[in-house]
Design a protein around this motif. Structure first.
Motif, PDB file in Angstrom:
ATOM      1  N   PRO A 151      82.540 118.379  30.544  1.00  0.00           N
ATOM      2  CA  PRO A 151      81.689 118.668  29.118  1.00  0.00           C
ATOM      3  C   PRO A 151      82.051 119.853  28.501  1.00  0.00           C
ATOM      4  N   PHE A 152      82.930 120.849  29.586  1.00  0.00           N
ATOM      5  CA  PHE A 152      83.285 122.183  29.002  1.00  0.00           C
ATOM      6  C   PHE A 152      84.871 122.196  28.851  1.00  0.00           C
ATOM      7  N   LYS A 153      85.498 120.855  28.687  1.00  0.00           N
ATOM      8  CA  LYS A 153      86.897 120.887  28.637  1.00  0.00           C
ATOM      9  C   LYS A 153      87.715 121.640  27.588  1.00  0.00           C
ATOM     10  N   GLU A 154      86.912 121.959  26.445  1.00  0.00           N
ATOM     11  CA  GLU A 154      87.360 122.598  25.284  1.00  0.00           C
ATOM     12  C   GLU A 154      87.847 124.138  25.685  1.00  0.00           C
ATOM     13  N   GLY A 235      77.563 126.808  31.922  1.00  0.00           N
ATOM     14  CA  GLY A 235      76.992 126.550  30.494  1.00  0.00           C
ATOM     15  C   GLY A 235      78.106 127.268  29.407  1.00  0.00           C
ATOM     16  N   LYS A 236      77.668 126.924  28.182  1.00  0.00           N
ATOM     17  CA  LYS A 236      78.509 127.473  27.029  1.00  0.00           C
ATOM     18  C   LYS A 236      77.695 128.699  26.585  1.00  0.00           C
ATOM     19  N   THR A 237      78.562 129.600  26.019  1.00  0.00           N
ATOM     20  CA  THR A 237      78.244 130.878  25.346  1.00  0.00           C
ATOM     21  C   THR A 237      78.985 130.542  23.889  1.00  0.00           C
ATOM     22  N   PRO A 238      78.653 131.455  22.762  1.00  0.00           N
ATOM     23  CA  PRO A 238      79.059 131.325  21.508  1.00  0.00           C
ATOM     24  C   PRO A 238      80.687 131.303  21.530  1.00  0.00           C
ATOM     25  N   THR A 239      81.262 131.782  22.382  1.00  0.00           N
ATOM     26  CA  THR A 239      82.882 132.016  22.130  1.00  0.00           C
ATOM     27  C   THR A 239      83.296 131.426  23.542  1.00  0.00           C
ATOM     28  N   GLY A 240      82.638 131.000  24.568  1.00  0.00           N
ATOM     29  CA  GLY A 240      83.359 130.377  25.642  1.00  0.00           C
ATOM     30  C   GLY A 240      82.347 129.928  26.582  1.00  0.00           C
ATOM     31  N   LEU A 241      82.558 130.462  27.836  1.00  0.00           N
ATOM     32  CA  LEU A 241      81.655 129.723  29.034  1.00  0.00           C
ATOM     33  C   LEU A 241      80.968 130.822  29.791  1.00  0.00           C
ATOM     34  N   GLU A 242      79.906 130.378  30.469  1.00  0.00           N
ATOM     35  CA  GLU A 242      79.203 131.306  31.282  1.00  0.00           C
ATOM     36  C   GLU A 242      79.658 130.788  32.821  1.00  0.00           C
ATOM     37  N   LEU A 256      90.973 129.306  33.618  1.00  0.00           N
ATOM     38  CA  LEU A 256      92.220 128.784  34.043  1.00  0.00           C
ATOM     39  C   LEU A 256      91.767 128.106  35.219  1.00  0.00           C
ATOM     40  N   ILE A 257      92.068 126.709  35.412  1.00  0.00           N
ATOM     41  CA  ILE A 257      91.641 126.061  36.602  1.00  0.00           C
ATOM     42  C   ILE A 257      92.898 125.698  37.489  1.00  0.00           C
ATOM     43  N   ALA A 258      92.766 126.551  38.472  1.00  0.00           N
ATOM     44  CA  ALA A 258      93.820 126.382  39.468  1.00  0.00           C
ATOM     45  C   ALA A 258      93.299 126.323  40.920  1.00  0.00           C
ATOM     46  N   THR A 259      92.600 124.990  41.156  1.00  0.00           N
ATOM     47  CA  THR A 259      91.995 124.565  42.234  1.00  0.00           C
ATOM     48  C   THR A 259      92.558 123.321  42.877  1.00  0.00           C
ATOM     49  N   GLY A 260      93.800 123.046  42.562  1.00  0.00           N
ATOM     50  CA  GLY A 260      94.550 122.577  43.234  1.00  0.00           C
ATOM     51  C   GLY A 260      95.049 121.086  42.429  1.00  0.00           C
ATOM     52  N   ARG A 261      96.007 120.391  42.736  1.00  0.00           N
ATOM     53  CA  ARG A 261      96.468 119.257  42.057  1.00  0.00           C
ATOM     54  C   ARG A 261      96.369 117.925  42.715  1.00  0.00           C
ATOM     55  N   ARG A 262      96.390 117.015  42.020  1.00  0.00           N
ATOM     56  CA  ARG A 262      95.971 115.608  42.632  1.00  0.00           C
ATOM     57  C   ARG A 262      97.259 114.762  42.598  1.00  0.00           C
ATOM     58  N   PRO A 263      97.667 114.160  43.737  1.00  0.00           N
ATOM     59  CA  PRO A 263      98.787 113.149  43.554  1.00  0.00           C
ATOM     60  C   PRO A 263      98.741 112.196  42.245  1.00  0.00           C
ATOM     61  N   GLY A 264      99.877 111.972  41.730  1.00  0.00           N
ATOM     62  CA  GLY A 264      99.799 110.711  40.332  1.00  0.00           C
ATOM     63  C   GLY A 264      99.654 109.555  40.963  1.00  0.00           C
ATOM     64  N   LEU A 265      98.820 109.148  41.752  1.00  0.00           N
ATOM     65  CA  LEU A 265      98.581 107.701  42.053  1.00  0.00           C
ATOM     66  C   LEU A 265      97.764 106.733  41.517  1.00  0.00           C
ATOM     67  N   GLN A 266      96.679 107.717  40.779  1.00  0.00           N
ATOM     68  CA  GLN A 266      95.508 107.120  40.143  1.00  0.00           C
ATOM     69  C   GLN A 266      95.871 105.636  39.224  1.00  0.00           C
ATOM     70  N   ASP A 267      96.813 105.693  38.381  1.00  0.00           N
ATOM     71  CA  ASP A 267      97.190 104.757  37.459  1.00  0.00           C
ATOM     72  C   ASP A 267      98.014 103.559  37.995  1.00  0.00           C
ATOM     73  N   LEU A 268      98.321 103.670  39.288  1.00  0.00           N
ATOM     74  CA  LEU A 268      99.616 102.683  39.523  1.00  0.00           C
ATOM     75  C   LEU A 268      98.859 101.272  39.859  1.00  0.00           C
ATOM     76  N   ASN A 269      97.761 101.132  40.046  1.00  0.00           N
ATOM     77  CA  ASN A 269      97.091  99.886  40.890  1.00  0.00           C
ATOM     78  C   ASN A 269      97.619  99.439  42.112  1.00  0.00           C
ATOM     79  N   LEU A 270      97.560 100.553  43.072  1.00  0.00           N
ATOM     80  CA  LEU A 270      98.222 100.403  44.261  1.00  0.00           C
ATOM     81  C   LEU A 270      97.585  99.523  45.185  1.00  0.00           C
ATOM     82  N   LYS A 271      96.286  98.992  44.863  1.00  0.00           N
ATOM     83  CA  LYS A 271      95.533  97.899  45.423  1.00  0.00           C
ATOM     84  C   LYS A 271      96.574  96.623  45.494  1.00  0.00           C
ATOM     85  N   ASN A 272      97.247  96.468  44.480  1.00  0.00           N
ATOM     86  CA  ASN A 272      98.013  95.433  44.654  1.00  0.00           C
ATOM     87  C   ASN A 272      99.356  95.129  45.507  1.00  0.00           C
TER      88      ASN A 272
END
Ligand SMILES: Cc1cc2nc3c(=O)[nH]c(=O)nc-3n(C[C@H](O)[C@H](O)[C@H](O)COP(=O)(O)OP(=O)(O)OC[C@H]3O[C@@H](n4cnc5c(N)ncnc54)[C@H](O)[C@@H]3O)c2cc1C
Ligand SMILES: NC(=O)c1ccc[n+]([C@@H]2O[C@H](COP(=O)([O-])OP(=O)(O)OC[C@H]3O[C@@H](n4cnc5c(N)ncnc54)[C@H](O)[C@@H]3O)[C@@H](O)[C@H]2O)c1
Length: 472
Positions: A151-154, A235-242, A256-272
């Motif tokens: 919800p705070f993506k902007e 939460g949001k503030t008038p100009t940004g975030l708390e 700035l989000i720097a909490t780690g990256r995820r391998p790009g596996l999600q959209d590959l339908n690996l169950k197949n």
């Protein structure tokens, strides 16, 4: 009817392009599939633009020493964030443009679509399916934003977006003090952004040795505002975030989000693929051949989560490309591990980390180096800080690994990795030249400490001289 290929490579990043270089030696009947922007993560939004920004920030930071050096007028220097970011982008465009230029020789093999598995030999590309004898997954990794923060993506910036900023925010929270957090957090701080870093662990840049991790955390905490705790968006503030951690709260323009990256596996339908996936959705694969189970499918680069750095992604591409074309699986000996974070001072791990040694139950002795009192470091303001912990096997003192935070650490980490690769004993290392005065001299202390702890005695006249320290 679907088209048939010898090899399909999904992802035209570093690993995918290196795989292509290998595959083309064996067959011309291959295809490279990528639906994202071309030019590689490293050149577009990773290694290269981040280092372009760090170069400016580190040079500007020198202003803070000018008065002590006897140079007037530094306070009048002001970083123009708009021009700095424009230059970073222009360099970025040169680097990624160079990659795209290199691809021009085989653009007829590139399909600009998203790939999903239908079975181990078949890919769904949306409006067409293709079949391949072997498939290389080289889909990299992606920044990750937890659902509760969406919800705070902007107001949240990840590294895919960061280099597009026209100018820098006045205040910024950086979540995480891993490689991205310390590199970009310190650069932003040095360029005048009011930065608050929130780090869950008392470490920086991936250091795992508790003594060194604490030393580095404390060192960087003296330069900029770092809080220990789990970062939260309140939460949001008038100009940004708390944002906050524990009972503390701050208002910031952006996170700035720097909490780690995820391998790009999600959209590959690996169950197949009908293989076991672990809790993170990663299929079981052989780290030496990169083969998934016994399927003609390979995982190369960041996507396999082994060592998410560029030279490893490139090596993976070669291994996967080779095995995708070979009749039998070849197992490859990997290079000495090397990981460098371009903070100031640099942070690096060469060979086995403290964590790896502990997990594997390997015996070692430790030598410690410090740059705090080293003459060459002291004369260059801001450089007289740093420590290294070097681990060696207890008999002949062959180096097993090292963790360091040190001025010129990027170069010393390479030297240490070279010594490890050459399997040098501590006696052989001490027989090497160390010029005076250079930052590398500090390593001598660590090597000497190792020499006095190992079971095979090292008797060398040089040891006596080093103990007494050279005059000068
Ligand atoms: C800010 C930052 C700084 C960094 N700095 C350094 C550094 O200084 N030194 C260093 O060694 N490493 C650094 N790294 C890490 C380095 O960038 C990566 O290890 C490397 O880029 C990984 O390459 P790759 O080929 O695995 O992935 P990528 O280059 O990301 O390539 C993956 C490709 O797959 C495509 N793709 C994904 N899913 C699909 C799909 N389903 N269908 C089709 N195509 C798909 C994507 O569009 C992309 O082109 C940094 C990373 C970041 C984020
Ligand atoms: N110089 C380089 O080679 C370089 C530079 C930048 C990035 N990279 C690559 O990019 C990858 C991603 O880097 P990164 O820094 O995003 O990830 P990282 O895994 O290196 O570090 C993330 C850090 O964030 C912390 N964290 C996670 N959630 C948190 C929370 N809610 N609050 C506070 N802290 C939290 C983690 O404990 C960890 O220390 C790395 O694996 C690295 O290989 C490499």
């Amino acid at each position: 009817m679907s088209k048939e290929y010898d090899v399909a490579i999904i992802g035209a990043g570093t690993a995918g392009l290196t795989a292509q270089e290998e595959v083309v030696k064996h067959t011309d009947n291959y295809v490279l599939i990528d639906d994202g922007p071309l030019g590689t993560t490293c050149a577009r939004v990773g290694c290269m633009p981040s280092k372009a920004l760090i170069a400016v920030a580190d040079d500007f930071h020198k202003c803070s020493f000018f008065d002590e050096y006897g140079i007037d007028g530094a306070k009048g220097l002001i970083p123009d964030h708009q021009r700095i970011m424009a230059r970073v982008r222009s360099m970025r465009d040169e680097f990624s443009g160079g990659v795209i230029q290199e691809m021009s020789g085989f653009m007829d093999k590139v399909i600009r679509k998203r790939a999903e598995f239908l079975d181990p030999n078949t890919l769904d590309l949306g409006d067409e399916t293709i079949r391949a004898k072997s498939i290389i997954i080289a889909t990299g990794s992606k920044p990750f934003i937890p659902d509760s923060w969406l919800p705070f993506k902007e107001f949240i910036i990840d590294t895919d977006q960061f280099f597009e900023l026209e100018t820098l925010p006045k205040t910024m929270a950086v979540f995480g003090l891993g490689a991205v957090g310390i590199e970009l957090g310190q650069a932003l701080h040095r360029l005048g952004v009011r930065v608050t870093v929130i780090s869950r662990r008392k470490t920086a840049g991936g250091l795992t040795d508790p003594k060194l991790a604490e030393y580095a955390f404390d060192h960087f905490s003296k330069e900029m505002h770092i809080e220990l705790g789990t970062a939260q968006i309140l939460g949001k503030t008038p100009t940004g975030l708390e944002v906050g951690c524990g009972s503390k709260r701050w208002s910031v323009d952006r996170v700035l989000i720097a909490t780690g990256r995820r391998p790009g596996l999600q959209d590959l339908n690996l169950k197949n693929l009908k293989v076991d996936l672990d809790a993170k959705g990663m299929p079981v694969f052989n780290p030496e051949t990169l083969q998934v189970g016994d399927l003609p499918v390979f995982l190369a680069g960041d996507v396999n989560g082994l060592k998410p750095v560029l030279h490893e992604a490139a090596d993976d591409g070669t291994i996967a490309g080779y095995n995708a074309c070979a009749g039998t699986m070849a197992r490859f000996k990997k290079r000495i591990p090397l990981q460098i974070t371009f903070s100031s001072p640099d942070i690096a791990i060469a060979g086995l980390s403290h964590k790896a040694l502990t997990e594997k139950g390997i015996d070692y002795v430790v030598g410690e180096a410090s740059w705090e009192e080293l003459g060459r470091a002291r004369m260059m303001l801001g450089k007289a800080a740093g420590r290294a912990r070097i681990y060696a096997e207890p008999q002949k003192g062959r180096l097993l690994g090292a963790e360091l935070m040190a001025p010129a650490g990027e170069h010393m980490a390479h030297l240490l990795a070279l010594a490890m690769g050459a399997n040098l004993t501590i006696k052989e290392i001490l027989g090497m030249p160390f010029y005076h005065p250079v930052p590398e001299e500090a390593l001598l202390d660590a090597f000497l400490q190792i020499a006095t702890q190992i079971t095979d005695p090292v008797s060398m006249p040089i040891l006596q001289r080093i103990k007494g320290k050279p005059h000068g």
